[in-house]
Design an enzyme around this catalytic site. Structure first.
Site, PDB file in Angstrom:
ATOM      1  N   CYS A  74       0.836  -1.203   0.000  1.00 40.60           N
ATOM      2  CA  CYS A  74       0.000   0.000   0.000  1.00 40.60           C
ATOM      3  C   CYS A  74       0.873   1.256   0.000  1.00 40.60           C
ATOM      4  CB  CYS A  74      -0.894   0.025   1.229  1.00 40.60           C
ATOM      5  SG  CYS A  74      -2.172  -1.241   1.248  1.00 40.60           S
ATOM      6  N   GLU A  76       0.385   3.987   1.628  1.00 41.56           N
ATOM      7  CA  GLU A  76       0.560   4.504   2.981  1.00 41.56           C
ATOM      8  C   GLU A  76       1.747   3.829   3.669  1.00 41.56           C
ATOM      9  OE1 GLU A  76      -3.886   4.765   2.058  1.00 41.56           O
ATOM     10  OE2 GLU A  76      -2.255   3.357   1.669  1.00 41.56           O
ATOM     11  N   CYS A 114      -6.617   1.526   4.133  1.00 36.77           N
ATOM     12  CA  CYS A 114      -7.266   0.243   4.380  1.00 36.77           C
ATOM     13  C   CYS A 114      -7.101  -0.137   5.850  1.00 36.77           C
ATOM     14  CB  CYS A 114      -6.680  -0.838   3.468  1.00 36.77           C
ATOM     15  SG  CYS A 114      -5.002  -1.359   3.907  1.00 36.77           S
ATOM     16  N   CYS A 117      -3.450  -0.872   6.917  1.00 33.98           N
ATOM     17  CA  CYS A 117      -2.660   0.365   7.054  1.00 33.98           C
ATOM     18  C   CYS A 117      -3.066   1.128   8.303  1.00 33.98           C
ATOM     19  CB  CYS A 117      -2.806   1.239   5.811  1.00 33.98           C
ATOM     20  SG  CYS A 117      -1.856   0.615   4.410  1.00 33.98           S
TER      21      CYS A 117
END
Length: 165
Positions: A74, A76, A114, A117
Protein backbone atom coordinates in the site's frame (compact mmCIF):
# COMPACT_ATOMS: atom_id res chain seq x y z
CA UNK A 1 -5.17 26.98 -12.39
CA UNK A 2 -4.34 23.32 -13.06
CA UNK A 3 -7.82 22.48 -14.32
CA UNK A 4 -9.21 21.80 -17.75
CA UNK A 5 -11.85 24.10 -19.27
CA UNK A 6 -14.98 22.29 -20.38
CA UNK A 7 -18.00 23.55 -22.30
CA UNK A 8 -19.69 26.71 -21.00
CA UNK A 9 -16.52 27.81 -19.16
CA UNK A 10 -16.78 25.14 -16.45
CA UNK A 11 -13.34 24.24 -15.08
CA UNK A 12 -12.68 20.59 -14.28
CA UNK A 13 -9.77 20.14 -11.89
CA UNK A 14 -8.51 16.54 -11.65
CA UNK A 15 -6.50 17.32 -8.48
CA UNK A 16 -8.70 16.72 -5.40
CA UNK A 17 -6.62 19.08 -3.21
CA UNK A 18 -9.15 21.82 -3.95
CA UNK A 19 -11.75 19.91 -1.91
CA UNK A 20 -9.72 20.30 1.29
CA UNK A 21 -10.66 23.24 3.52
CA UNK A 22 -7.55 22.66 5.67
CA UNK A 23 -4.16 23.88 4.34
CA UNK A 24 -2.29 20.83 5.67
CA UNK A 25 -4.78 18.45 4.08
CA UNK A 26 -4.58 20.32 0.77
CA UNK A 27 -0.77 20.21 0.81
CA UNK A 28 -0.68 16.47 1.44
CA UNK A 29 -3.39 15.69 -1.12
CA UNK A 30 -1.60 17.84 -3.72
CA UNK A 31 1.68 16.02 -3.04
CA UNK A 32 0.03 12.60 -3.27
CA UNK A 33 -1.78 13.64 -6.45
CA UNK A 34 1.36 14.94 -8.17
CA UNK A 35 3.25 11.82 -7.12
CA UNK A 36 0.72 9.39 -8.57
CA UNK A 37 0.03 11.55 -11.62
CA UNK A 38 3.71 11.31 -12.55
CA UNK A 39 4.25 7.67 -11.43
CA UNK A 40 0.94 6.05 -12.48
CA UNK A 41 1.17 2.71 -14.30
CA UNK A 42 -2.13 0.96 -14.99
CA UNK A 43 -2.39 -2.28 -13.06
CA UNK A 44 0.83 -1.60 -11.14
CA UNK A 45 0.72 1.83 -9.44
CA UNK A 46 -2.57 3.62 -8.90
CA UNK A 47 -2.35 5.20 -5.42
CA UNK A 48 0.16 7.53 -3.80
CA UNK A 49 0.34 8.71 -0.21
CA UNK A 50 2.10 11.61 1.48
CA UNK A 51 2.91 11.84 5.17
CA UNK A 52 3.89 15.01 7.05
CA UNK A 53 6.50 14.99 9.81
CA UNK A 54 6.47 17.50 12.67
CA UNK A 55 9.43 19.37 11.14
CA UNK A 56 7.40 20.12 7.98
CA UNK A 57 9.01 17.55 5.68
CA UNK A 58 6.72 15.43 3.54
CA UNK A 59 7.50 11.85 2.51
CA UNK A 60 5.69 10.12 -0.36
CA UNK A 61 5.10 6.52 -1.31
CA UNK A 62 3.30 4.70 -4.10
CA UNK A 63 1.19 1.57 -4.16
CA UNK A 64 3.05 -1.35 -5.72
CA UNK A 65 0.76 -4.02 -7.12
CA UNK A 66 2.04 -7.62 -7.18
CA UNK A 67 0.93 -10.54 -9.34
CA UNK A 68 0.14 -12.32 -6.06
CA UNK A 69 -2.12 -9.75 -4.41
CA UNK A 70 -1.13 -10.41 -0.80
CA UNK A 71 2.39 -9.21 -1.67
CA UNK A 72 1.23 -5.81 -2.91
CA UNK A 73 2.39 -2.79 -0.93
CA UNK A 74 0.00 0.00 0.00
CA UNK A 75 1.08 3.59 -0.67
CA UNK A 76 0.56 4.50 2.98
CA UNK A 77 3.02 1.80 4.06
CA UNK A 78 5.55 2.95 1.46
CA UNK A 79 5.28 6.56 2.70
CA UNK A 80 5.61 5.40 6.32
CA UNK A 81 8.75 3.45 5.38
CA UNK A 82 10.25 6.54 3.70
CA UNK A 83 9.58 8.58 6.82
CA UNK A 84 11.15 5.90 9.01
CA UNK A 85 14.32 6.10 6.91
CA UNK A 86 14.64 9.89 6.76
CA UNK A 87 13.26 11.31 10.03
CA UNK A 88 12.93 10.69 13.74
CA UNK A 89 10.27 13.40 13.98
CA UNK A 90 6.70 12.51 14.96
CA UNK A 91 4.37 12.01 12.00
CA UNK A 92 1.37 14.31 12.15
CA UNK A 93 -0.79 13.91 9.03
CA UNK A 94 -1.25 11.73 5.93
CA UNK A 95 -3.27 11.67 2.72
CA UNK A 96 -3.66 9.17 -0.13
CA UNK A 97 -4.93 9.75 -3.67
CA UNK A 98 -6.16 7.17 -6.20
CA UNK A 99 -5.57 8.01 -9.85
CA UNK A 100 -8.32 6.84 -12.22
CA UNK A 101 -7.72 4.12 -14.80
CA UNK A 102 -7.99 5.42 -18.38
CA UNK A 103 -11.23 3.42 -18.77
CA UNK A 104 -12.75 5.17 -15.74
CA UNK A 105 -12.13 8.79 -16.64
CA UNK A 106 -13.01 11.41 -14.07
CA UNK A 107 -10.80 13.03 -11.45
CA UNK A 108 -8.38 11.46 -9.02
CA UNK A 109 -9.91 10.95 -5.61
CA UNK A 110 -8.89 10.94 -1.97
CA UNK A 111 -8.98 7.48 -0.39
CA UNK A 112 -8.92 6.44 3.25
CA UNK A 113 -6.30 3.92 4.39
CA UNK A 114 -7.27 0.24 4.38
CA UNK A 115 -7.70 -1.61 7.67
CA UNK A 116 -4.19 -3.07 7.58
CA UNK A 117 -2.66 0.36 7.05
CA UNK A 118 -4.78 1.79 9.87
CA UNK A 119 -3.30 -0.82 12.21
CA UNK A 120 0.29 -0.25 11.01
CA UNK A 121 -0.03 3.53 11.14
CA UNK A 122 -1.47 3.39 14.64
CA UNK A 123 1.49 1.23 15.73
CA UNK A 124 4.00 3.82 14.46
CA UNK A 125 2.13 7.14 14.56
CA UNK A 126 -0.90 6.89 16.87
CA UNK A 127 -1.41 10.66 16.96
CA UNK A 128 -1.62 10.83 13.16
CA UNK A 129 -4.46 12.66 11.45
CA UNK A 130 -5.61 11.26 8.11
CA UNK A 131 -7.38 12.96 5.19
CA UNK A 132 -10.60 11.11 4.35
CA UNK A 133 -13.31 11.82 1.77
CA UNK A 134 -16.43 13.09 3.50
CA UNK A 135 -19.41 14.79 1.86
CA UNK A 136 -17.36 15.75 -1.20
CA UNK A 137 -14.50 17.25 0.80
CA UNK A 138 -11.12 16.03 2.02
CA UNK A 139 -11.21 16.32 5.80
CA UNK A 140 -8.45 15.63 8.35
CA UNK A 141 -9.62 13.27 11.09
CA UNK A 142 -7.72 11.54 13.90
CA UNK A 143 -6.53 8.07 12.91
CA UNK A 144 -8.01 6.79 16.18
CA UNK A 145 -11.46 7.76 14.83
CA UNK A 146 -10.92 5.35 11.92
CA UNK A 147 -9.68 2.58 14.21
CA UNK A 148 -11.63 2.84 17.46
CA UNK A 149 -10.79 -0.67 18.71
CA UNK A 150 -7.13 -1.02 17.84
CA UNK A 151 -5.51 -4.41 18.37
CA UNK A 152 -3.06 -4.35 21.29
CA UNK A 153 -0.60 -7.22 21.43
CA UNK A 154 2.35 -8.06 23.64
CA UNK A 155 5.27 -7.63 21.19
CA UNK A 156 6.42 -4.33 22.65
CA UNK A 157 5.56 -1.74 25.24
CA UNK A 158 2.78 0.68 24.40
CA UNK A 159 5.35 3.34 23.59
CA UNK A 160 8.55 1.86 22.13
CA UNK A 161 11.64 4.10 22.11
CA UNK A 162 11.87 4.32 18.29
CA UNK A 163 8.25 5.20 17.79
CA UNK A 164 6.89 8.20 15.83
CA UNK A 165 4.36 9.83 18.11
Amino acid sequence: MNGHTLAAGVVFNPNPAGTCPDETAARLVATAYETIRSRYVEGRRQIAAAVLAADGRVFAGVHLEAMVGCYSLCAERAALAQAAIYTDQPLVAMAAVRYPKPSEGGPARIVAPCGGCRELLSDHAPGLRVVVPREGRGLLVPLAELLPDKYVGTKWATTPANYHQ
